[in-house]
Write a protein that holds these residues in place. Structure first.
Motif, PDB file in Angstrom:
ATOM      1  N   SER A 106      46.317  37.045  44.429  1.00 58.16           N
ATOM      2  CA  SER A 106      45.200  36.137  44.726  1.00 58.16           C
ATOM      3  C   SER A 106      45.130  35.051  43.647  1.00 58.16           C
ATOM      4  CB  SER A 106      43.896  36.928  44.717  1.00 58.16           C
ATOM      5  OG  SER A 106      43.673  37.418  43.403  1.00 58.16           O
ATOM      6  N   ALA A 107      44.156  34.148  43.791  1.00 54.16           N
ATOM      7  CA  ALA A 107      43.964  33.108  42.770  1.00 54.16           C
ATOM      8  C   ALA A 107      43.663  33.760  41.423  1.00 54.16           C
ATOM      9  CB  ALA A 107      42.830  32.179  43.178  1.00 54.16           C
ATOM     10  N   LEU A 108      42.855  34.824  41.444  1.00 54.47           N
ATOM     11  CA  LEU A 108      42.548  35.541  40.202  1.00 54.47           C
ATOM     12  C   LEU A 108      43.826  36.143  39.618  1.00 54.47           C
ATOM     13  CD1 LEU A 108      40.266  36.621  38.319  1.00 54.47           C
ATOM     14  CD2 LEU A 108      40.151  38.637  39.794  1.00 54.47           C
ATOM     15  N   GLY A 109      44.619  36.756  40.473  1.00 54.74           N
ATOM     16  CA  GLY A 109      45.874  37.370  40.035  1.00 54.74           C
ATOM     17  C   GLY A 109      46.826  36.333  39.447  1.00 54.74           C
TER      18      GLY A 109
ATOM     19  N   GLY B  33      50.603  44.723  46.314  1.00 51.89           N
ATOM     20  CA  GLY B  33      51.506  43.581  46.516  1.00 51.89           C
ATOM     21  C   GLY B  33      50.794  42.286  46.863  1.00 51.89           C
ATOM     22  N   VAL B  34      49.516  42.168  46.512  1.00 55.31           N
ATOM     23  CA  VAL B  34      48.743  40.958  46.834  1.00 55.31           C
ATOM     24  C   VAL B  34      48.579  40.110  45.572  1.00 55.31           C
ATOM     25  CG1 VAL B  34      46.440  40.135  47.524  1.00 55.31           C
ATOM     26  CG2 VAL B  34      47.508  42.070  48.730  1.00 55.31           C
TER      27      VAL B  34
ATOM     28  N   GLY C 168      35.336  43.472  25.143  1.00 56.76           N
ATOM     29  CA  GLY C 168      33.926  43.535  24.757  1.00 56.76           C
ATOM     30  C   GLY C 168      32.945  43.298  25.887  1.00 56.76           C
ATOM     31  N   VAL C 169      33.382  42.624  26.938  1.00 58.20           N
ATOM     32  CA  VAL C 169      32.455  42.365  28.052  1.00 58.20           C
ATOM     33  C   VAL C 169      33.075  42.873  29.357  1.00 58.20           C
ATOM     34  CG1 VAL C 169      30.927  40.540  27.215  1.00 58.20           C
ATOM     35  CG2 VAL C 169      33.234  39.963  27.902  1.00 58.20           C
ATOM     36  N   GLY C 170      33.214  44.182  29.388  1.00 56.95           N
ATOM     37  CA  GLY C 170      33.969  44.793  30.477  1.00 56.95           C
ATOM     38  C   GLY C 170      33.246  44.804  31.807  1.00 56.95           C
ATOM     39  N   ALA C 171      31.899  44.666  31.799  1.00 54.42           N
ATOM     40  CA  ALA C 171      31.228  44.659  33.090  1.00 54.42           C
ATOM     41  C   ALA C 171      31.827  43.549  33.945  1.00 54.42           C
ATOM     42  CB  ALA C 171      29.728  44.452  32.900  1.00 54.42           C
ATOM     43  N   THR C 172      32.160  42.434  33.317  1.00 50.47           N
ATOM     44  CA  THR C 172      32.848  41.374  34.049  1.00 50.47           C
ATOM     45  C   THR C 172      34.366  41.492  33.891  1.00 50.47           C
ATOM     46  OG1 THR C 172      31.212  40.058  32.830  1.00 50.47           O
ATOM     47  CG2 THR C 172      32.269  39.022  34.663  1.00 50.47           C
ATOM     48  N   ASN C 173      34.843  41.534  32.648  1.00 46.93           N
ATOM     49  CA  ASN C 173      36.294  41.484  32.437  1.00 46.93           C
ATOM     50  C   ASN C 173      37.026  42.674  33.047  1.00 46.93           C
ATOM     51  OD1 ASN C 173      35.983  39.172  31.001  1.00 46.93           O
ATOM     52  ND2 ASN C 173      36.328  40.055  28.987  1.00 46.93           N
ATOM     53  N   ALA C 174      36.486  43.886  32.829  1.00 52.20           N
ATOM     54  CA  ALA C 174      37.196  45.055  33.348  1.00 52.20           C
ATOM     55  C   ALA C 174      37.097  45.106  34.877  1.00 52.20           C
ATOM     56  CB  ALA C 174      36.648  46.336  32.719  1.00 52.20           C
ATOM     57  N   THR C 175      35.984  44.598  35.425  1.00 52.54           N
ATOM     58  CA  THR C 175      35.894  44.507  36.885  1.00 52.54           C
ATOM     59  C   THR C 175      37.002  43.595  37.404  1.00 52.54           C
ATOM     60  OG1 THR C 175      33.521  44.924  36.844  1.00 52.54           O
ATOM     61  CG2 THR C 175      34.375  43.846  38.814  1.00 52.54           C
ATOM     62  N   ALA C 176      37.167  42.443  36.734  1.00 53.32           N
ATOM     63  CA  ALA C 176      38.252  41.528  37.132  1.00 53.32           C
ATOM     64  C   ALA C 176      39.613  42.208  36.944  1.00 53.32           C
ATOM     65  CB  ALA C 176      38.175  40.243  36.323  1.00 53.32           C
ATOM     66  N   ASN C 177      39.775  42.934  35.845  1.00 55.05           N
ATOM     67  CA  ASN C 177      41.044  43.660  35.618  1.00 55.05           C
ATOM     68  C   ASN C 177      41.329  44.609  36.785  1.00 55.05           C
ATOM     69  OD1 ASN C 177      41.060  42.474  33.109  1.00 55.05           O
ATOM     70  ND2 ASN C 177      40.738  44.348  31.939  1.00 55.05           N
ATOM     71  N   GLY C 178      40.266  45.320  37.203  1.00 52.89           N
ATOM     72  CA  GLY C 178      40.434  46.294  38.290  1.00 52.89           C
ATOM     73  C   GLY C 178      40.791  45.611  39.598  1.00 52.89           C
ATOM     74  N   ILE C 179      40.143  44.470  39.863  1.00 58.68           N
ATOM     75  CA  ILE C 179      40.448  43.734  41.106  1.00 58.68           C
ATOM     76  C   ILE C 179      41.935  43.364  41.115  1.00 58.68           C
ATOM     77  CG2 ILE C 179      40.061  41.565  42.354  1.00 58.68           C
ATOM     78  CD1 ILE C 179      37.142  41.628  41.335  1.00 58.68           C
ATOM     79  N   VAL C 180      42.388  42.802  40.000  1.00 56.94           N
ATOM     80  CA  VAL C 180      43.787  42.348  39.946  1.00 56.94           C
ATOM     81  C   VAL C 180      44.741  43.545  40.023  1.00 56.94           C
ATOM     82  CG1 VAL C 180      45.511  41.142  38.539  1.00 56.94           C
ATOM     83  CG2 VAL C 180      43.193  40.237  38.701  1.00 56.94           C
TER      84      VAL C 180
END
Ligand SMILES: Cc1cc2nc3c(=O)[nH]c(=O)nc-3n(C[C@H](O)[C@H](O)[C@H](O)COP(=O)(O)OP(=O)(O)OC[C@H]3O[C@@H](n4cnc5c(N)ncnc54)[C@H](O)[C@@H]3O)c2cc1C
Length: 445
Positions: A406-409, A403-404, A384-396
């Motif tokens: 990160s703390a987010l990952g 093969g990286v 529902g809040v993809g501007a943040t969540n999907a951006t984070a999904n894409g980063i991960v």
């Protein structure tokens, strides 16, 4: 046998988004044609796909990334939302904050701000103006006692978390909105506002300047294992690639992925015709999410030809990933009533554009980033809040494809898998009842 993923359905976006309509026409990038090769193919030019490409270029600027978008850049859900990139947990419980909840909220805030930082970095690098990306904060706005109570509880939780905020009285809220229809508001400074269609276009342009090869109007039909890599096919072309990031949110289901794990919900918006700013007092640029999660989002947008108001409200449960004209019409009628009751000064202005867009939720609200086959990464579940969540999904997804970790990952890796939703018809019945009940609870908020 080699794994083959075949798309059984393609996105269809209801209505013309007012955000696109307010921009000049744009010439889309050429559709994929013939045979090509790439190191990574990103499928989907939404928040997740764009963030994945951005993150991969940060990690390896020499990477040959090719992006395939079914429609035109900026016309999908990422370009047709209300434009809030929210740093704080969107939905707070009205109960006091226990230590588990506080830890959970802090993790959410870290993830959200990691996503926001990627975008902020791009905005600064590209010199985007506030008409594309505006880190100005947001208001949560209440209409009555229930909303007021929720805002006060939320403010208390923000105090406990050490997060900046300011409660506005009804008089201050009237001074902001130009209307006495609201009882209170809560300002939090960390949200950024985007013009969604301009933002998605600008991201795509910035990535193309980094040698992203973008192909629009190129719906992917099939993804087939080819040796150690993959072949990605559209109607006119094929790309041989080592890795794939499938950033299509709910359309993961169209490729046969995450069966029984995604709930498809549409939400709707209307945008008024431009009006003379003297007709409505208050600030000319502000944006407010509802005090209660299922209420009405409002946004005033100042323009050269006058100001406009965006009204976003109504959710519908659509497991087939499409909605009919009737749903758009009914949502539009509701928006008209919401506008009339909140801004009587705008009587007769009327709506210029009405549209809807798809979102994909998981039952336990977890994001999904997983390697579904070696070298094939899926990013889905915007919740529902993809501007943040999907951006984070894409980063991960981008990091993991290279093969990286990160703390987010690591936080993603620790999350439970998406819970199975009940079988049909119970999922649809349950989904509709739950949405209806939550909307009813939100009342006039
Ligand atoms: C009216 C409205 C208001 C909203 N307001 C907000 C808000 O203020 N803040 C917020 O955080 N969220 C908001 N949302 C939700 C937000 O828009 C979504 O969560 C977000 O767009 C999801 O991003 P994504 O990248 O995962 O998916 P999408 O944005 O859906 O991007 C996926 C892309 O994949 C493409 N695609 C699909 N299948 C294929 C295929 N076979 N081949 C090639 N390409 C394909 C699609 O065309 C699409 O462009 C709102 C949504 C709507 C509809």
């Amino acid at each position: 046998m080699a794994p083959v993923l075949t798309a059984r359905a393609f996105p269809r976006h209801p209505g013309v988004s007012g955000w696109v309509a307010m921009l000049s026409p744009r010439v889309p990038a050429q559709a994929l044609d013939g045979r090509q090769t790439a190191d990574v193919v990103v499928i989907g030019a939404g928040f997740a796909g764009l963030a994945a490409a951005r993150r991969m270029f940060q990690l390896d600027p020499s990477l040959r990334i090719l992006m395939l978008e079914a429609g035109q850049v900026g016309e999908g859900p990422a370009g047709r939302n209300s434009g809030f990139i929210i740093d704080l947990p969107h939905e707070v419980s009205a109960d006091s904050l226990g230590s588990d909840q506080a830890d959970h909220a802090r993790r959410d805030i870290f993830n959200n701000r990691t996503a926001l930082a990627l975008v902020q970095d791009m905005a600064e690098e590209q010199g985007w103006g506030t008409e594309i990306f505006n880190p100005c904060g947001r208001y949560s706005i209440a209409r009555g006692a229930k909303g007021d109570h929720h805002l006060q509880e939320y403010a208390a939780q923000l105090t406990a978390l050490g997060e900046a905020h300011r409660l506005l009285s009804s008089a201050e809220t009237a001074a902001l909105t130009g209307s006495s229809a609201f009882s209170a508001a809560l300002y939090t400074p960390g949200t950024a506002l985007i013009q969604p269609a301009a933002f998605v276009r600008a991201c795509a342009d910035a990535l193309q300047a980094r040698r992203l090869r973008l192909h629009e109007q190129s719906p992917v039909r099939r993804i087939t294992r080819q040796g150690a890599g993959w072949q990605v096919e559209t109607a006119q072309g094929q790309v041989a690639t080592g890795r794939v990031v499938l950033a299509v949110n709910g359309h993961a289901q169209s490729f046969g992925l995450l069966p029984g794990r995604l709930m498809h919900v549409f939400t709707y918006a209307s945008l008024t015709r431009p009006f003379d700013p003297r007709r409505l007092g208050g600030a000319r640029d502000w944006a407010a999410t509802p005090a209660l999660p299922m209420g009405t989002t409002l946004r005033r947008i100042a323009g050269a030809d006058g100001d406009r108001l965006l009204v976003r409200s109504r959710y519908s449960y659509n497991p087939g990933l499409t909605v009919g004209e009737g749903a758009l019409r009914r949502a539009g009628q509701l928006h008209d009533r919401k506008l009339a009751s909140r801004f009587p000064a705008l009587a007769g202005v009327g709506m210029d554009h009405r549209w809807g867009g798809a979102m994909a939720l998981t039952w336990n609200s977890v994001p999904v980033v997983e390697e579904v086959e070696p070298g094939l990464w899926l990013a889905a579940g915007c919740n529902g809040v993809g501007a943040t969540n999907a951006t984070a999904n894409g980063i991960v997804a981008g990091e993991r494809a290279l093969g990286v970790l990160s703390a987010l990952g690591r936080d993603y890796a620790a999350a439970p898998p998406p819970k199975r939703i009940p079988p049909e018809p119970f999922a649809t019945i349950g989904g509709k009842v739950a949405l209806g009940w939550k909307e009813w609870r939100a009342g006039d908020e």
